[in-house]
Enzyme design. Structure first.
Site, short mmCIF file in Angstrom:
data_model
loop_
_atom_site.label_atom_id
_atom_site.label_comp_id
_atom_site.label_asym_id
_atom_site.label_seq_id
_atom_site.Cartn_x
_atom_site.Cartn_y
_atom_site.Cartn_z
N GLY A 5 0.84 -1.21 0.00
CA GLY A 5 0.00 0.00 0.00
C GLY A 5 0.87 1.25 0.00
O GLY A 5 1.87 1.31 0.71
N ARG A 30 13.41 10.12 -2.92
CA ARG A 30 14.31 11.25 -3.21
C ARG A 30 15.60 11.15 -2.37
O ARG A 30 16.71 11.37 -2.87
CB ARG A 30 13.55 12.55 -2.90
CG ARG A 30 14.35 13.83 -3.02
CD ARG A 30 13.39 14.98 -2.74
NE ARG A 30 14.03 16.27 -2.71
CZ ARG A 30 14.54 16.83 -1.63
NH1 ARG A 30 14.52 16.17 -0.48
NH2 ARG A 30 15.06 18.03 -1.69
N ALA A 31 15.42 10.80 -1.08
CA ALA A 31 16.59 10.71 -0.21
C ALA A 31 17.51 9.57 -0.62
O ALA A 31 18.74 9.71 -0.62
CB ALA A 31 16.14 10.54 1.24
N VAL A 32 16.91 8.43 -0.99
CA VAL A 32 17.74 7.28 -1.43
C VAL A 32 18.56 7.69 -2.65
O VAL A 32 19.77 7.46 -2.72
CB VAL A 32 16.84 6.06 -1.77
CG1 VAL A 32 17.63 4.98 -2.50
CG2 VAL A 32 16.20 5.50 -0.49
N VAL A 33 17.89 8.36 -3.60
CA VAL A 33 18.58 8.73 -4.85
C VAL A 33 19.67 9.77 -4.56
O VAL A 33 20.83 9.59 -4.94
CB VAL A 33 17.56 9.29 -5.88
CG1 VAL A 33 18.26 9.86 -7.10
CG2 VAL A 33 16.58 8.18 -6.29
N SER A 40 6.42 -6.25 2.43
CA SER A 40 7.55 -5.80 1.61
C SER A 40 8.87 -6.12 2.30
O SER A 40 9.85 -6.51 1.65
CB SER A 40 7.46 -4.28 1.38
OG SER A 40 6.15 -3.94 0.98
N ILE A 95 0.67 3.29 6.49
CA ILE A 95 -0.13 4.11 7.41
C ILE A 95 -0.54 3.32 8.65
O ILE A 95 -1.03 3.89 9.61
CB ILE A 95 -1.39 4.69 6.71
CG1 ILE A 95 -2.33 3.58 6.25
CG2 ILE A 95 -1.00 5.63 5.58
CD1 ILE A 95 -3.73 4.08 5.93
N ASP A 96 -0.35 1.98 8.63
CA ASP A 96 -0.84 1.15 9.73
C ASP A 96 0.00 1.25 11.01
O ASP A 96 -0.46 0.93 12.10
CB ASP A 96 -0.90 -0.33 9.31
CG ASP A 96 -1.79 -0.54 8.09
OD1 ASP A 96 -2.65 0.33 7.83
OD2 ASP A 96 -1.62 -1.56 7.40
N MET A 115 -8.64 3.00 8.92
CA MET A 115 -7.82 1.89 8.40
C MET A 115 -6.80 1.42 9.44
O MET A 115 -6.70 1.97 10.53
CB MET A 115 -7.09 2.34 7.14
CG MET A 115 -7.92 2.19 5.89
SD MET A 115 -6.90 2.55 4.43
CE MET A 115 -7.95 1.87 3.17
O1 F6P Z 1 -1.65 -1.46 4.75
C1 F6P Z 1 -2.25 -0.27 4.38
C2 F6P Z 1 -3.72 -0.47 4.14
O2 F6P Z 1 -4.29 0.75 3.72
C3 F6P Z 1 -4.50 -1.04 5.32
O3 F6P Z 1 -4.80 -0.05 6.29
C4 F6P Z 1 -5.69 -1.64 4.64
O4 F6P Z 1 -6.24 -2.69 5.41
C5 F6P Z 1 -5.10 -2.17 3.37
O5 F6P Z 1 -3.92 -1.42 3.11
C6 F6P Z 1 -5.97 -2.09 2.16
O6 F6P Z 1 -5.34 -2.78 1.14
P1 F6P Z 1 -5.62 -2.61 -0.42
O7 F6P Z 1 -4.97 -1.33 -0.85
O8 F6P Z 1 -4.97 -3.79 -1.05
O9 F6P Z 1 -7.11 -2.57 -0.58
#
Ligand code: F6P
Length: 321
Positions: free
Chosen positions: A12, A22-25, A106, A128-129, A171
């Site tokens: 995601g 940008r920083a890596v590059v 990943s 974002i999790d 989420m």
């Molecule tokens: O891992 C980030 C996330 O946005 C989670 O919060 C959510 O459950 C999931 O990805 C949604 O996945 P997808 O983008 O595959 O629908």
């Protein structure tokens, strides 16, 4: 010796990924490395979507959400043959090490590449999790949290005007971090997260007490991994005084321009990941510990679970009166 590195974003997207690319590059070029960008994550790697990145190619991307390299969730990469095919493509492109920007899946892919094929890798946590062990914050969390609270503030305006209670689903997959922090910052009456059991009877009584005391709105923040918000709404309906509504925030939480915090975190962890490779740390993730960038072995990142703070969970309940 590492002369050429590749960089990809995977899983995601999250705001701030561009700052880390940008920083890596730019940090890599500063240290005499050549840098290749791989389009569309591990899927793009399997399709040999590799391009050269120079200083200019990452100009003007810092303030943009999403990822300029694009991303994907790849099933083929997870297989033994997928990993060996990817390693072949990495070698054919003369790439000595790979920087992977993404979440737990990943990081697992990066570790497989290292273990199975001996490809040096460096991970950068972006999701974002905020569910990755080994970093206080992942890139994108701060921006997503600000999106959550700005939505909550708006919902409260309409809730107060009509004397309603809202359930807001945020989420986070199996993680309750966004819900807990969003609940604290948004002044929720209750927060429901997968990490701790929820007492719906107690939440219902609390909302009812608030109604009887004259509150003009009620707010329950539910993490997506903690249950169906509509079923929770059904349970609470007719018990709390307030009329009920449910809002599922969804993908708006992943988009938008990154906050200053995420741009700085992306810049710091992007350069730290390249530094790890220069220091021959070949299977680590760059994480934030306190205010320090640290190298955490990917084995530890994947073997351990990030714990949601119980004391903050209790604080959320104490403050929600
Ligand atoms: O891992 C980030 C996330 O946005 C989670 O919060 C959510 O459950 C999931 O990805 C949604 O996945 P997808 O983008 O595959 O629908």
């Amino acid at each position: 010796m590492i002369k050429k590195i590749g960089v990809l974003t995977s899983g995601g997207d999250s705001p701030g990924m561009n700052a880390s690319i940008r920083a890596v590059v730019r940090y890599g070029i500063h240290h005499g490395l050549s840098v290749s960008g791989i389009q569309s994550g591990y899927s793009g790697l399997l399709e040999n979507k590799v391009t050269h990145l120079d200083l200019k190619s990452v100009g003007g991307i810092m303030q943009r959400g999403g990822t300029m390299l694009m991303t994907s969730r790849s099933e083929e990469f997870k297989t033994i043959s997928g990993i060996s095919k990817s390693a072949g493509i990495i070698r054919d492109n003369g790439i000595d090490a790979l920087v992977v920007i993404g979440g737990d899946g990943s990081m697992a892919g990066a570790l497989h590449l290292y273990r199975q094929e001996g490809i040096p890798v460096a991970g950068i946590p972006a999701s974002i999790d905020n569910d990755l062990y080994g970093t206080d914050m992942s890139i994108g969390v701060d921006t997503a949290l600000n999106t959550v609270i700005s939505a909550i503030d708006k919902i409260k305006d309409t809730a107060s005007s009509l004397r309603r209670a809202f359930i807001v689903e945020v989420m986070g997959r199996e993680s309750g971090y966004l819900a807990l922090m969003g609940g604290i910052a948004g002044g929720a009456e209750a927060v429901i997260v997968p990490e701790f059991p929820a007492d719906l009877a107690d939440i219902s009584a609390k909302l009812k007490r608030g109604y009887e005391r004259g509150k003009t709105h009620g707010l329950v923040v539910v993490a997506e991994g903690a249950g169906n918000p509509y079923e929770i709404g059904k349970y609470l309906e007719n018990k709390i005084g307030f009329e009920m509504r449910v809002t599922v925030l969804g993908y708006v939480q992943r988009g938008g321009f990154p906050s200053a915090f995420d741009r700085i975190l992306g810049s710091r962890l992007g350069s730290a990941a390249v530094e790890q490779l220069l220091q021959s740390q070949f299977h680590h993730m760059a994480g934030l510990n306190g205010n320090k960038a640290v190298a955490v072995p990917l084995e530890d990142v994947l073997a351990q679970k990030r714990i949601l703070s119980e004391s903050l969970y209790q604080l959320a309940a104490i403050l929600a009166r």
